[in-house]
Design a protein around this motif. Structure first.
Motif, mmCIF file in Angstrom:
data_model
loop_
_atom_site.group_PDB
_atom_site.id
_atom_site.type_symbol
_atom_site.label_atom_id
_atom_site.label_comp_id
_atom_site.label_asym_id
_atom_site.label_seq_id
_atom_site.Cartn_x
_atom_site.Cartn_y
_atom_site.Cartn_z
ATOM 1 N N HIS A 329 52.998 -8.973 -41.568
ATOM 2 C CA HIS A 329 51.913 -8.769 -42.518
ATOM 3 C C HIS A 329 50.733 -9.683 -42.199
ATOM 4 C CE1 HIS A 329 53.857 -6.142 -45.559
ATOM 5 N NE2 HIS A 329 54.969 -6.661 -45.052
ATOM 6 N N GLU A 330 49.537 -9.257 -42.601
ATOM 7 C CA GLU A 330 48.354 -10.091 -42.415
ATOM 8 C C GLU A 330 48.453 -11.367 -43.254
ATOM 9 O OE1 GLU A 330 44.893 -7.834 -43.270
ATOM 10 O OE2 GLU A 330 45.190 -6.399 -41.638
ATOM 11 N N ASP A 331 49.037 -11.252 -44.428
ATOM 12 C CA ASP A 331 49.220 -12.408 -45.311
ATOM 13 C C ASP A 331 50.720 -12.545 -45.571
ATOM 14 O OD1 ASP A 331 48.723 -14.531 -46.919
ATOM 15 O OD2 ASP A 331 47.487 -13.468 -48.376
ATOM 16 N N PRO A 332 51.439 -13.243 -44.695
ATOM 17 C CA PRO A 332 52.910 -13.222 -44.763
ATOM 18 C C PRO A 332 53.504 -13.966 -45.946
ATOM 19 C CG PRO A 332 52.163 -14.701 -43.027
ATOM 20 C CD PRO A 332 50.953 -13.989 -43.524
ATOM 21 N N GLU A 333 52.837 -14.978 -46.483
ATOM 22 C CA GLU A 333 53.458 -15.778 -47.549
ATOM 23 C C GLU A 333 53.703 -14.967 -48.818
ATOM 24 O OE1 GLU A 333 51.409 -19.418 -48.195
ATOM 25 O OE2 GLU A 333 51.541 -20.054 -46.111
ATOM 26 N N PRO A 334 52.689 -14.293 -49.383
ATOM 27 C CA PRO A 334 52.994 -13.464 -50.563
ATOM 28 C C PRO A 334 53.920 -12.300 -50.224
ATOM 29 C CG PRO A 334 50.718 -13.141 -49.864
ATOM 30 C CD PRO A 334 51.247 -14.301 -49.094
ATOM 31 N N ALA A 335 53.850 -11.789 -48.998
ATOM 32 C CA ALA A 335 54.752 -10.702 -48.614
ATOM 33 C C ALA A 335 56.195 -11.169 -48.616
ATOM 34 C CB ALA A 335 54.364 -10.167 -47.237
ATOM 35 N N ALA A 336 56.444 -12.392 -48.130
ATOM 36 C CA ALA A 336 57.806 -12.934 -48.128
ATOM 37 C C ALA A 336 58.321 -13.085 -49.554
ATOM 38 C CB ALA A 336 57.827 -14.281 -47.407
ATOM 39 N N GLU A 337 57.472 -13.559 -50.462
ATOM 40 C CA GLU A 337 57.902 -13.681 -51.859
ATOM 41 C C GLU A 337 58.213 -12.306 -52.445
ATOM 42 O OE1 GLU A 337 55.620 -15.997 -54.485
ATOM 43 O OE2 GLU A 337 55.579 -17.784 -53.197
ATOM 44 N N ALA A 338 57.403 -11.314 -52.095
ATOM 45 C CA ALA A 338 57.656 -9.963 -52.604
ATOM 46 C C ALA A 338 59.011 -9.446 -52.115
ATOM 47 C CB ALA A 338 56.531 -9.029 -52.159
ATOM 48 N N TYR A 339 59.325 -9.664 -50.834
ATOM 49 C CA TYR A 339 60.632 -9.251 -50.302
ATOM 50 C C TYR A 339 61.760 -9.961 -51.038
ATOM 51 C CZ TYR A 339 58.361 -7.040 -46.258
ATOM 52 O OH TYR A 339 57.624 -6.231 -45.437
ATOM 53 N N TRP A 340 61.603 -11.263 -51.217
ATOM 54 C CA TRP A 340 62.653 -12.061 -51.871
ATOM 55 C C TRP A 340 62.886 -11.564 -53.295
ATOM 56 C CZ3 TRP A 340 63.318 -15.162 -56.109
ATOM 57 C CH2 TRP A 340 64.396 -16.060 -56.085
ATOM 58 N N ILE A 341 61.785 -11.355 -54.038
ATOM 59 C CA ILE A 341 61.908 -10.910 -55.435
ATOM 60 C C ILE A 341 62.561 -9.536 -55.488
ATOM 61 C CG2 ILE A 341 60.594 -10.205 -57.473
ATOM 62 C CD1 ILE A 341 58.539 -12.372 -56.748
ATOM 63 N N ARG A 342 62.148 -8.649 -54.621
ATOM 64 C CA ARG A 342 62.687 -7.277 -54.663
ATOM 65 C C ARG A 342 64.174 -7.277 -54.342
ATOM 66 N NH1 ARG A 342 59.546 -2.562 -54.696
ATOM 67 N NH2 ARG A 342 60.928 -0.873 -55.290
ATOM 68 N N ALA A 343 64.582 -8.051 -53.339
ATOM 69 C CA ALA A 343 66.000 -8.085 -52.966
ATOM 70 C C ALA A 343 66.836 -8.762 -54.041
ATOM 71 C CB ALA A 343 66.159 -8.813 -51.633
ATOM 72 N N ALA A 344 66.350 -9.888 -54.576
ATOM 73 C CA ALA A 344 67.109 -10.597 -55.617
ATOM 74 C C ALA A 344 67.195 -9.758 -56.886
ATOM 75 C CB ALA A 344 66.444 -11.944 -55.910
ATOM 76 N N LEU A 345 66.123 -9.053 -57.222
ATOM 77 C CA LEU A 345 66.140 -8.211 -58.419
ATOM 78 C C LEU A 345 67.124 -7.059 -58.256
ATOM 79 C CD1 LEU A 345 64.994 -7.511 -61.194
ATOM 80 C CD2 LEU A 345 63.136 -6.284 -60.050
ATOM 81 N N GLU A 346 67.206 -6.512 -57.069
ATOM 82 C CA GLU A 346 68.166 -5.440 -56.836
ATOM 83 C C GLU A 346 69.602 -5.951 -56.989
ATOM 84 O OE1 GLU A 346 69.317 -3.084 -52.917
ATOM 85 O OE2 GLU A 346 67.412 -2.376 -53.741
ATOM 86 N N SER A 347 69.844 -7.171 -56.531
ATOM 87 C CA SER A 347 71.174 -7.766 -56.715
ATOM 88 C C SER A 347 71.459 -7.986 -58.194
ATOM 89 C CB SER A 347 71.265 -9.086 -55.961
ATOM 90 O OG SER A 347 71.169 -8.877 -54.565
ATOM 91 N N ALA A 348 70.448 -8.428 -58.939
ATOM 92 C CA ALA A 348 70.640 -8.639 -60.378
ATOM 93 C C ALA A 348 70.929 -7.321 -61.079
ATOM 94 C CB ALA A 348 69.400 -9.308 -60.967
ATOM 95 N N GLN A 349 70.199 -6.283 -60.709
ATOM 96 C CA GLN A 349 70.416 -4.978 -61.327
ATOM 97 C C GLN A 349 71.792 -4.415 -60.977
ATOM 98 O OE1 GLN A 349 67.022 -2.955 -59.720
ATOM 99 N NE2 GLN A 349 65.668 -3.518 -61.436
ATOM 100 N N ALA A 350 72.335 -4.802 -59.815
ATOM 101 C CA ALA A 350 73.664 -4.340 -59.406
ATOM 102 C C ALA A 350 74.775 -5.196 -59.991
ATOM 103 C CB ALA A 350 73.758 -4.337 -57.881
ATOM 104 N N GLY A 351 74.423 -6.217 -60.775
ATOM 105 C CA GLY A 351 75.431 -7.059 -61.404
ATOM 106 C C GLY A 351 76.001 -8.114 -60.483
ATOM 107 N N ARG A 352 75.284 -8.498 -59.450
ATOM 108 C CA ARG A 352 75.745 -9.533 -58.523
ATOM 109 C C ARG A 352 75.144 -10.870 -58.929
ATOM 110 N NH1 ARG A 352 78.081 -7.650 -53.869
ATOM 111 N NH2 ARG A 352 78.005 -5.388 -53.564
ATOM 112 N N ARG A 353 75.940 -11.909 -58.873
ATOM 113 C CA ARG A 353 75.497 -13.233 -59.281
ATOM 114 C C ARG A 353 76.110 -14.276 -58.354
ATOM 115 N NH1 ARG A 353 73.246 -15.343 -63.932
ATOM 116 N NH2 ARG A 353 73.621 -17.576 -64.280
ATOM 117 N N ALA A 354 75.265 -15.193 -57.872
ATOM 118 C CA ALA A 354 75.732 -16.229 -56.951
ATOM 119 C C ALA A 354 76.488 -17.310 -57.705
ATOM 120 C CB ALA A 354 74.536 -16.842 -56.219
ATOM 121 N N ALA A 355 77.384 -17.978 -57.000
ATOM 122 C CA ALA A 355 78.138 -19.070 -57.617
ATOM 123 C C ALA A 355 77.220 -20.231 -57.997
ATOM 124 C CB ALA A 355 79.228 -19.541 -56.653
#
Length: 420
Positions: A329-355
């Protein structure tokens, strides 16, 4: 061209005065003074519009436009002096006043005090000493050589020039002290307008006492041109701060709307973090429960609190993997946060939780809530376009937390083993 401008200027100034009319009862001293300036200049300009001037000059009070334009001009300048006082002090001024503010207050009181005496003298001279047997094309040129008119014009121009000179000095000085660049530019242009209005009366007095021989039409053209130039400079100067404020409010509104997709997804996952339940985009657009700044700040805070909760649904490897994938991406820092949020939110919606919760997002040098909201808008720009394949790759490389129930069972077994 000049005739068109003689119509355009008062119409624009009157529209500005009408637009600012609510500031009379719900605005601060600065906005009220600005409205009085607009209204005064608008009224003075209307006295120069040919049909209005002709109607006033042929009314039972001959040459009434000449008297009114001086009175309205002075009213606008005196309001301008109040505008400077309000700009100097502001709502947050506390403690002892600086010397320049004290002097400005004194000058403003003196100017307003002498204004009543000036108005009385002007009216008496107008009705007793000026020969108004015939309506004039240009009041000064048509009454050249008449002692009554010369005295009337000298009194009018001396006080107008002096008041404009004071306003020019104070507005120019205030422009150097203004906190915001828009206000500095606006005050500088308004000071330039008052400089012209201070020099022109001095030249006009000279032409009254020593006529140049120019005809009334020429002198009226010169007077109208000077007045329109002053009006243009003043109007632009007064409009710049308001225009920039409107632009900032528009930017805040767009940011508020742009944050909706991320805010809605997060609040539907963590409804307890929201002040109000998340609705549709349309309902949220028309839900005005607080001023825009407060709503934008609240939305940014709720997103930040929800993102903090996502740490419990992310693996330690998720952020490094997101940063690696975001390098395209041209602006990688906000893009990385967007990827992280989207992946973590999908895990939360699937009922996955880290120890144990993963590390939070990288710290950013954001100085206020508005800056944080603008940053989040950059994140949302990528968040809404993340393809499902990218999230799948992230989960494959960074792993996913265990389902919540399995994580709870493993912790229970660990606690029991420790107790044994």
């Amino acid at each position: 061209m000049l005739d068109d401008l003689l119509w355009t200027a008062p119409i624009v100034m009157s529209a500005t005065a009408l637009w600012r009319l609510p500031s009379l009862w719900n605005g601060d001293a600065l906005q009220r003074a600005l409205w009085m300036c607009c209204a005064g200049f608008a009224a003075a300009l209307w006295c120069r519009v040919p049909p209005v001037k002709e109607a006033l000059d042929h009314s039972p009070v001959t040459d009434l436009s000449a008297l009114l334009k001086y009175v309205f001009s002075l009213a606008a300048i005196l309001a301008g002096l109040k505008y400077i006082i309000a700009a100097y002090e502001g709502p947050s001024t506390r403690g002892a006043r600086p010397r320049h503010v004290t002097v400005s207050l004194w000058v403003s009181r003196v100017a307003h005090g002498f204004a009543l005496a000036w108005l009385a003298i002007l009216i008496v001279l107008f009705f007793t000493a000026v020969d108004r047997s015939e309506p004039s094309t240009d009041f000064a040129a048509d009454h050249a050589g008449q002692w009554g008119a010369e005295l009337f014009l000298t009194v009018a121009y001396v006080y107008l020039g002096a008041a404009a000179g004071v306003a020019c000095f104070q507005w120019g000085r205030a422009s150097w002290r203004a906190e915001y660049r828009s206000l500095r530019i606006g005050l500088a242009l308004m000071s330039g307008a008052m400089l012209i209005y201070a020099v022109y009366p001095a030249l006009r007095i000279i032409t009254v006492l020593a006529p140049t021989g120019a005809n009334a039409v020429t002198m009226r053209t010169v007077a109208d041109s000077v007045t329109l130039t002053v009006a243009l400079l003043w109007a632009v100067g007064a409009a710049i701060p308001s225009t920039i404020v409107l632009a900032e409010r528009w930017a805040a509104w767009r940011t508020y709307q742009n944050l909706f997709p991320l805010w809605s997804d997060l609040i539907r996952q963590y409804p307890h973090l929201a002040l109000q339940p998340a609705g549709s985009r349309l309902s949220e657009t028309f839900r005005v429960w607080a001023p825009l700044d407060i709503r934008l700040d609240r939305r940014a805070q709720e997103i930040a609190h929800a993102v903090e909760q996502l740490r419990h649904h992310a693996t330690p490897r998720l952020m490094p993997c997101a940063q690696y994938l975001a390098e395209i991406h041209e602006d990688p820092e906000p893009a990385a946060e967007a990827y992280w949020i989207r992946a973590a939110l999908e895990s939360a919606q699937a009922g996955r939780r880290a120890a144990s919760p993963a590390r939070g997002l990288p710290a950013k040098p954001l100085t206020n809530s508005r800056a944080e909201a603008y940053w989040l808008a950059l994140v949302v720009g990528t968040y809404v376009r993340v393809a499902p394949e990218v999230i799948s790759v992230l989960h494959e490389r960074a792993g996913q937390p265990e389902p919540a129930q399995k994580a709870v069972d493993s912790r229970s077994v660990s606690v029991q083993a420790t107790a044994t």
